[in-house]
Design a protein around this motif. Structure first.
Motif, PDB file in Angstrom:
ATOM      1  N   ASN A  57       0.806  -1.226   0.000  1.00  0.00           N
ATOM      2  CA  ASN A  57       0.000   0.000   0.000  1.00  0.00           C
ATOM      3  C   ASN A  57       0.837   1.272   0.000  1.00  0.00           C
ATOM      4  N   ILE A  58       2.129   1.157  -0.296  1.00  0.00           N
ATOM      5  CA  ILE A  58       3.014   2.315  -0.404  1.00  0.00           C
ATOM      6  C   ILE A  58       3.818   2.175  -1.686  1.00  0.00           C
ATOM      7  N   ALA A  59       3.910   3.233  -2.450  1.00  0.00           N
ATOM      8  CA  ALA A  59       4.729   3.275  -3.667  1.00  0.00           C
ATOM      9  C   ALA A  59       5.707   4.437  -3.544  1.00  0.00           C
ATOM     10  N   ALA A  60       6.939   4.215  -4.030  1.00  0.00           N
ATOM     11  CA  ALA A  60       8.000   5.202  -3.850  1.00  0.00           C
ATOM     12  C   ALA A  60       8.751   5.418  -5.151  1.00  0.00           C
ATOM     13  N   VAL A  61       9.065   6.689  -5.422  1.00  0.00           N
ATOM     14  CA  VAL A  61       9.888   7.094  -6.564  1.00  0.00           C
ATOM     15  C   VAL A  61      11.287   7.384  -6.056  1.00  0.00           C
ATOM     16  N   HIS A  62      12.302   6.865  -6.752  1.00  0.00           N
ATOM     17  CA  HIS A  62      13.687   7.024  -6.334  1.00  0.00           C
ATOM     18  C   HIS A  62      14.408   8.011  -7.231  1.00  0.00           C
ATOM     19  N   LEU A  63      15.453   8.590  -6.692  1.00  0.00           N
ATOM     20  CA  LEU A  63      16.192   9.633  -7.382  1.00  0.00           C
ATOM     21  C   LEU A  63      16.863   9.081  -8.635  1.00  0.00           C
ATOM     22  N   THR A  92       7.907  -4.059   5.384  1.00  0.00           N
ATOM     23  CA  THR A  92       8.956  -4.512   4.486  1.00  0.00           C
ATOM     24  C   THR A  92       8.711  -3.973   3.093  1.00  0.00           C
ATOM     25  N   MET A  93       9.734  -4.108   2.268  1.00  0.00           N
ATOM     26  CA  MET A  93       9.637  -3.715   0.870  1.00  0.00           C
ATOM     27  C   MET A  93       8.950  -4.820   0.085  1.00  0.00           C
ATOM     28  N   GLY A  94       8.096  -4.443  -0.867  1.00  0.00           N
ATOM     29  CA  GLY A  94       7.365  -5.414  -1.655  1.00  0.00           C
ATOM     30  C   GLY A  94       8.214  -6.033  -2.762  1.00  0.00           C
ATOM     31  N   GLU A  95       7.624  -7.020  -3.413  1.00  0.00           N
ATOM     32  CA  GLU A  95       8.320  -7.718  -4.482  1.00  0.00           C
ATOM     33  C   GLU A  95       8.161  -7.028  -5.835  1.00  0.00           C
ATOM     34  N   ASN A  96       7.120  -6.211  -5.997  1.00  0.00           N
ATOM     35  CA  ASN A  96       6.842  -5.607  -7.294  1.00  0.00           C
ATOM     36  C   ASN A  96       7.758  -4.417  -7.558  1.00  0.00           C
ATOM     37  N   LYS A  97       8.221  -4.328  -8.791  1.00  0.00           N
ATOM     38  CA  LYS A  97       8.962  -3.170  -9.287  1.00  0.00           C
ATOM     39  C   LYS A  97       8.212  -2.662 -10.514  1.00  0.00           C
ATOM     40  N   LEU A  98       7.613  -1.494 -10.403  1.00  0.00           N
ATOM     41  CA  LEU A  98       6.739  -0.977 -11.444  1.00  0.00           C
ATOM     42  C   LEU A  98       7.566  -0.288 -12.530  1.00  0.00           C
ATOM     43  N   LEU A  99       7.487  -0.826 -13.751  1.00  0.00           N
ATOM     44  CA  LEU A  99       8.237  -0.277 -14.881  1.00  0.00           C
ATOM     45  C   LEU A  99       7.568  -0.709 -16.178  1.00  0.00           C
ATOM     46  N   ILE A 124      -1.496   7.209  -5.400  1.00  0.00           N
ATOM     47  CA  ILE A 124      -2.271   5.970  -5.246  1.00  0.00           C
ATOM     48  C   ILE A 124      -3.743   6.336  -5.130  1.00  0.00           C
ATOM     49  N   SER A 125      -4.589   5.573  -5.785  1.00  0.00           N
ATOM     50  CA  SER A 125      -6.028   5.825  -5.749  1.00  0.00           C
ATOM     51  C   SER A 125      -6.575   5.558  -4.353  1.00  0.00           C
ATOM     52  N   PRO A 126      -7.648   6.239  -3.945  1.00  0.00           N
ATOM     53  CA  PRO A 126      -8.218   6.018  -2.614  1.00  0.00           C
ATOM     54  C   PRO A 126      -8.678   4.593  -2.374  1.00  0.00           C
ATOM     55  N   CYS A 127      -9.011   3.851  -3.440  1.00  0.00           N
ATOM     56  CA  CYS A 127      -9.419   2.457  -3.267  1.00  0.00           C
ATOM     57  C   CYS A 127      -8.245   1.536  -2.991  1.00  0.00           C
ATOM     58  N   GLY A 128      -7.017   2.003  -3.208  1.00  0.00           N
ATOM     59  CA  GLY A 128      -5.835   1.211  -2.924  1.00  0.00           C
ATOM     60  C   GLY A 128      -5.486   0.208  -3.992  1.00  0.00           C
ATOM     61  N   ASN A 129      -6.061   0.309  -5.196  1.00  0.00           N
ATOM     62  CA  ASN A 129      -5.817  -0.669  -6.262  1.00  0.00           C
ATOM     63  C   ASN A 129      -4.822  -0.186  -7.308  1.00  0.00           C
ATOM     64  N   PHE A 130      -4.795   1.104  -7.579  1.00  0.00           N
ATOM     65  CA  PHE A 130      -4.000   1.619  -8.689  1.00  0.00           C
ATOM     66  C   PHE A 130      -3.023   2.679  -8.211  1.00  0.00           C
ATOM     67  N   ASP A 189       1.523   6.752 -16.615  1.00  0.00           N
ATOM     68  CA  ASP A 189       1.100   5.358 -16.670  1.00  0.00           C
ATOM     69  C   ASP A 189       0.320   4.973 -15.434  1.00  0.00           C
ATOM     70  N   LYS A 190      -0.603   4.025 -15.631  1.00  0.00           N
ATOM     71  CA  LYS A 190      -1.409   3.486 -14.537  1.00  0.00           C
ATOM     72  C   LYS A 190      -1.048   2.016 -14.344  1.00  0.00           C
ATOM     73  N   PHE A 191      -0.727   1.638 -13.073  1.00  0.00           N
ATOM     74  CA  PHE A 191      -0.367   0.268 -12.737  1.00  0.00           C
ATOM     75  C   PHE A 191      -1.311  -0.259 -11.667  1.00  0.00           C
ATOM     76  N   ASN A 192      -1.470  -1.574 -11.650  1.00  0.00           N
ATOM     77  CA  ASN A 192      -2.143  -2.246 -10.550  1.00  0.00           C
ATOM     78  C   ASN A 192      -1.098  -2.519  -9.477  1.00  0.00           C
ATOM     79  N   ILE A 193      -1.288  -1.942  -8.298  1.00  0.00           N
ATOM     80  CA  ILE A 193      -0.248  -2.038  -7.272  1.00  0.00           C
ATOM     81  C   ILE A 193      -0.150  -3.438  -6.680  1.00  0.00           C
ATOM     82  N   GLN A 194      -1.216  -4.227  -6.761  1.00  0.00           N
ATOM     83  CA  GLN A 194      -1.178  -5.583  -6.214  1.00  0.00           C
ATOM     84  C   GLN A 194      -0.322  -6.518  -7.071  1.00  0.00           C
ATOM     85  N   SER A 195      -0.555  -6.478  -8.364  1.00  0.00           N
ATOM     86  CA  SER A 195       0.159  -7.388  -9.265  1.00  0.00           C
ATOM     87  C   SER A 195       1.325  -6.741  -9.979  1.00  0.00           C
TER      88      SER A 195
END
Length: 888
Positions: A394-400, A414-421, A438-444, A455-461
């Motif tokens: 439920n947390i997404a982060a942008v790195h420098l 902990t850090m998740g397994e997904n890397k969004l790219l 992140i959308s209020p529903c916690g999905n995107f 771009d729009k990603f599904n944060i779960q998958s």
């Protein structure tokens, strides 16, 4: 005139554990516990070693603490050339002011304290008397370390930067012996469990176990990790010595076999500043300049060490902070050390680390965090949503300077397994992710890039769900992105001077709003649908998401906007700028209502959802600072600041314990505002207005319904007296009940006729007051008397005014005159109306048959002025409805 902030008051700071100064370990008999003392800048902390719980915080020193030590009774700190002696961690007992030079080293010496100053003058202080007992200047001997050898009475061993050592007698101030040394600066001196033997650590990494009595080296060790920063011996029967280095490694040396026993690699991220074994325990405590202290236990089969307890904070300054959840009790903080942490505003023990960002978490666990070759750059921006925190990340982060976006789980810490790219960026260079939401529903999660893509990603998958726009969302960089509260609209701002609105479902553009400059930063308040947009020309725009219109402009900023935050009720917009200012605007009026400056510059800020705190982070500081919202606890008058307003630079919040408010005096000083004198409402604002009384509604509102209330409260069955009635004192009812005391009378001397007349006659004090007020013309005395009576007593007194109840028509005339004259003063309007209504309800027949009473009522009718009052009330109601319904 410079003034502090009227809204925000310095409360306390979070995230500080220790700095580069070595720790000091002491044992407190009353607690039956070891206590470690660490420095955190201008104050020092005391932690109980059983759970590493913070038990004491000292007062602030005038400047940074330069040296720290302790013994069984006191804690000694040095700030510039002054030595402070503390008892119980926060009680200042003595102050010893020495030469003009700053204090370099200190060592407790019985009832005395040895201090070495920057000019290498050794001074012996009598702490209780605050006097100097001995002073020894050194000219060709630069003192770098000192220790008191056990059983060496009045003697001290000094190490130098030249490499030589000297043994001095402090009582006679004479040099006893000089040790030649090993041609390397001495960094550490430590007494061993054996008499006459000390351990000497050198800058070259060599360690010598030396016998002072015979000037012979017993054994020598050498570590290849840099200078020796700490030495300590185990005293629980195991012949081991620990040494630390600037490369954060710990070495355990076997003194019997004269070789290395084991190692603890990468014990800290930074250089180890201090270390100490617990007395008669297999426990070693270490501190480092990475803002952490650790306790190691040696209970492995080979007597190796493992980490037992840890207390740490950010190693580098935080880059962004945001409150997590709706309760406002946790603060998410991203630091330059590539870690994501959570700080609790209620208790230090609830702080936790979500780990260090890595491209390969499994490899990082095997090699250690310090040796992680796949470590990700610092976090530049992040977003969280607590809706589905227990289901997936439920947390997404942008790195420098990185195109990969990482995901985190607050629930699992902990850090998740997904890397969004997106696939289009896998083989492309110079593509960076800049912002996300992140959308209020916690999905995107929606991510903006420097290439203009959105771009729009599904944060779960981690699956890509589409891109906004035909090719790109913007022609330039996407510098801000936000999602509304219903997950229906995405707002993006770029360097092409456009603010675009997109549909979440079909990813189509709804509308584009052209701005006067490039977008720098965006912050949304989802509950109210307000979007704050900071531009590169230091202008802040407030945009209504629903109408897609600019509703406010805030243009009096003195630098680039570093961060913005809305208050919980969306009444204020708070922004920090590069000119060290933190400004608060009132959104309704669009005016600046609060302005103060801080040093160093504020990097990020956030307002708690509960409205209690403002959290800030600053350049070069690893802590998070909390400011209390004083408007929640005090009556603060907020008004637009004048153009000539000069902001005051406020000190950052101090470090304090949970639930301890050290800023009460500061709060009182802040609330005191000389620019706006305290307002006192006059008794009568104007002769044209009527004034209500301050009497509660229960006094006059139910006067006409007393009969109904008495009938309703009448008991269904007669009250039965108890067999043994308790003793009680009769009470006279009223606003202020009083005990009834019967006066002693001489009934024998009173005539029978007078007694009967007195009993039959009402003899009311109120009637007598009516007569006196009519003669004197002071009619308000009667109203004041009625205000003190209870509703039942008022009903009785008004009933007794009629002739059939013991009164007279003259008393009724006096009473109406009182009401008439009071109406002319325009005071007590609701009281007069209630008394008049009750009077007419009871005596309408008598009033109708009396011409005098009818004349007075005619005058009262003329002075009512109800028609003009009703007209003004209707005007105010209509104006209020128009303002409330008007579109800004």
């Amino acid at each position: 005139m410079a003034k502090p902030s009227k809204i925000f008051v310095a409360y306390r700071s979070l995230g500080f554990v220790c700095n580069h100064l070595p720790l000091s370990l002491r044992y407190i008999n009353s607690r039956n516990e070891n206590v470690v003392v660490t420095s955190v800048g201008k104050a020092f902390h005391m932690y109980g070693c059983s759970k590493l719980k913070l038990i004491s915080v000292s007062e602030q020193h005038p400047d940074e603490i330069s040296c720290l030590t302790s013994d069984s009774f006191f804690v000694y700190t040095a700030c510039e050339n002054v030595i402070y002696v503390w008892r119980r961690g926060s009680e200042l007992k003595h102050v010893c002011k020495g030469p003009a030079e700053n204090v370099l080293l200190m060592l407790p010496f019985g009832n005395h304290l040895i201090a070495v100053y920057e000019d290498y003058t050794l001074v012996v202080w009598d702490v209780s008397a605050e006097e100097v007992t001995a002073e020894i200047p050194f000219h060709n001997f630069s003192i770098s370390a000192l220790v008191h050898p056990s059983t060496y009475l009045n003697k001290i061993l000094l190490g130098s930067h030249e490499g030589s050592l000297q043994l001095w007698n402090l009582k006679t101030s004479k040099l006893i012996y000089t040790f030649n040394g090993w041609n390397s600066p001495v960094t550490v001196l430590e007494q061993s469990p054996a008499l006459d033997v000390v351990a000497i650590g050198l800058e070259c990494g060599d360690i010598y176990i030396h016998n002072l009595k015979y000037d012979e080296t017993v054994m020598k060790f050498s570590q290849d990790w840099g200078a020796v920063t700490g030495l300590s011996f185990r005293t629980d029967g195991v012949p081991l010595m620990a040494s630390s280095s600037t490369m954060s490694h710990i070495a355990l040396w076997n003194l019997e076999k004269k070789r290395i026993h084991s190692e603890i690699r990468d014990a800290h991220i930074g250089s180890i500043s201090g270390m100490k074994f617990f007395l008669n325990e297999p426990l070693l405590i270490t501190s480092s300049n990475d803002n952490s202290i650790k306790i190691w236990i040696f209970d492995l089969p080979d007597d190796g060490g493992r980490l037992l307890r840890l207390r740490d904070g950010h190693n580098g300054p935080p880059t962004k902070i945001r409150f997590y959840g709706a309760n406002g009790k946790n603060i998410l903080s991203a630091g330059r050390d590539s870690t994501l942490r959570s700080f609790s505003t209620t208790a230090h023990c609830l702080n936790k680390s979500l780990g260090q960002a890595s491209y390969n978490r499994k490899a990082a666990k095997r090699t250690g965090v310090r040796n992680d070759t796949k470590k990700m750059p610092p976090i530049l921006d992040f977003c969280s949503e607590s809706t589905r925190e227990k289901d997936w990340d439920n947390i997404a982060a942008v790195h420098l300077h990185t195109k990969v976006v990482s995901t985190w789980s607050f629930n699992r810490s902990t850090m998740g397994e997904n890397k969004l790219l997106h696939q289009r960026f896998q083989k492309v260079k110079d593509i960076f992710a800049l912002c996300l939401s992140i959308s209020p529903c916690g999905n995107f999660v929606v991510i903006g890039y420097n290439s203009g893509h959105l771009d729009k990603f599904n944060i779960q998958s981690g699956i890509h769900r589409g891109s906004f726009g035909k090719e790109k969302a913007h022609e330039g960089h996407v510098r801000g992105v936000s999602i509304d509260c219903l997950s229906q609209v995405v707002i993006s701002g770029g360097s092409d001077k456009l603010l675009k609105f997109w549909k979440v479902k079909d990813l189509n553009e709804i509308e584009a709003l052209e701005l006067e400059h490039n977008v720098s930063k965006m912050v949304v308040h989802r509950e109210s649908g307000m979007l704050a947009v900071a531009l590169d020309n230091f202008l802040i725009l407030l945009v209504d998401i629903e109408t897609r219109r600019i509703v406010r402009r805030f243009d009096d900023n003195g630098g680039s906007i570093s961060d913005m935050a809305f208050s919980a009720d969306c009444k204020w917009l708070i922004a920090s700028a590069a000119d060290s200012s933190i400004k608060t605007w009132d959104i309704t009026s669009g005016r600046l209502i609060d302005w103060f400056t801080v040093s160093p510059v504020c990097v990020s800020l956030a307002m708690s959802p509960s409205g209690e705190y403002l959290a800030t982070t600053h350049v070069g500081s690893p802590g998070v600072y909390l400011w209390a919202n004083s408007t929640l606890y005090n009556n603060v008058s907020l008004y637009p600041l004048p153009e000539t307003y000069d902001p005051l630079q406020m000190d950052l919040p101090l470090i304090s314990l949970e639930g301890k408010d050290d800023d009460t005096e500061a709060v009182e000083e802040t609330i005191d505002d000389e620019m706006l004198p305290e307002f006192k409402s006059p008794e009568q604002i104007s002769d044209e207005f009527v004034t209500l009384s301050l009497v509660s509604k229960s006094h006059w509102l139910n006067l006409l319904d007393l009969d109904t209330i008495k009938q309703r409260n009448k008991p269904k069955e007669p009250v039965k007296a108890p067999k043994n009635a308790p003793f009680f004192l009769p009470v006279v009812s009223g606003i202020k009940p009083t005990f009834f005391i019967e006066e002693e009378r001489d009934w024998k001397n009173d005539s029978k006729k007078s007694r009967v007349l007195e009993i039959m006659q009402h003899g009311s004090e109120f009637n007598q007051l009516l007569v006196k007020s009519n003669k004197s013309g002071n009619y308000l005395v009667v109203i004041e008397k009625l205000k003190e009576m209870s509703p039942s007593k008022i009903d009785v007194e008004i009933r007794c005014l009629s002739p059939e109840n013991g009164g007279s028509e003259e008393l009724m005339e006096y009473f109406l005159k009182v009401l008439l004259e009071t109406l002319k003063t325009k005071k007590y309007y609701e009281l007069i109306q209630s008394y008049l209504a009750l009077f007419l309800q009871i005596h309408y027949e008598t009033v109708g048959s009396s011409s005098k009473l009818v004349e007075i009522l005619e005058e009262i009718k003329k002075d009512q002025s109800w028609e003009s009052l009703q007209e003004k009330i209707n005007y105010c109601l209509c104006l209020g409805n128009y303002i409330r319904s008007a579109v800004i």
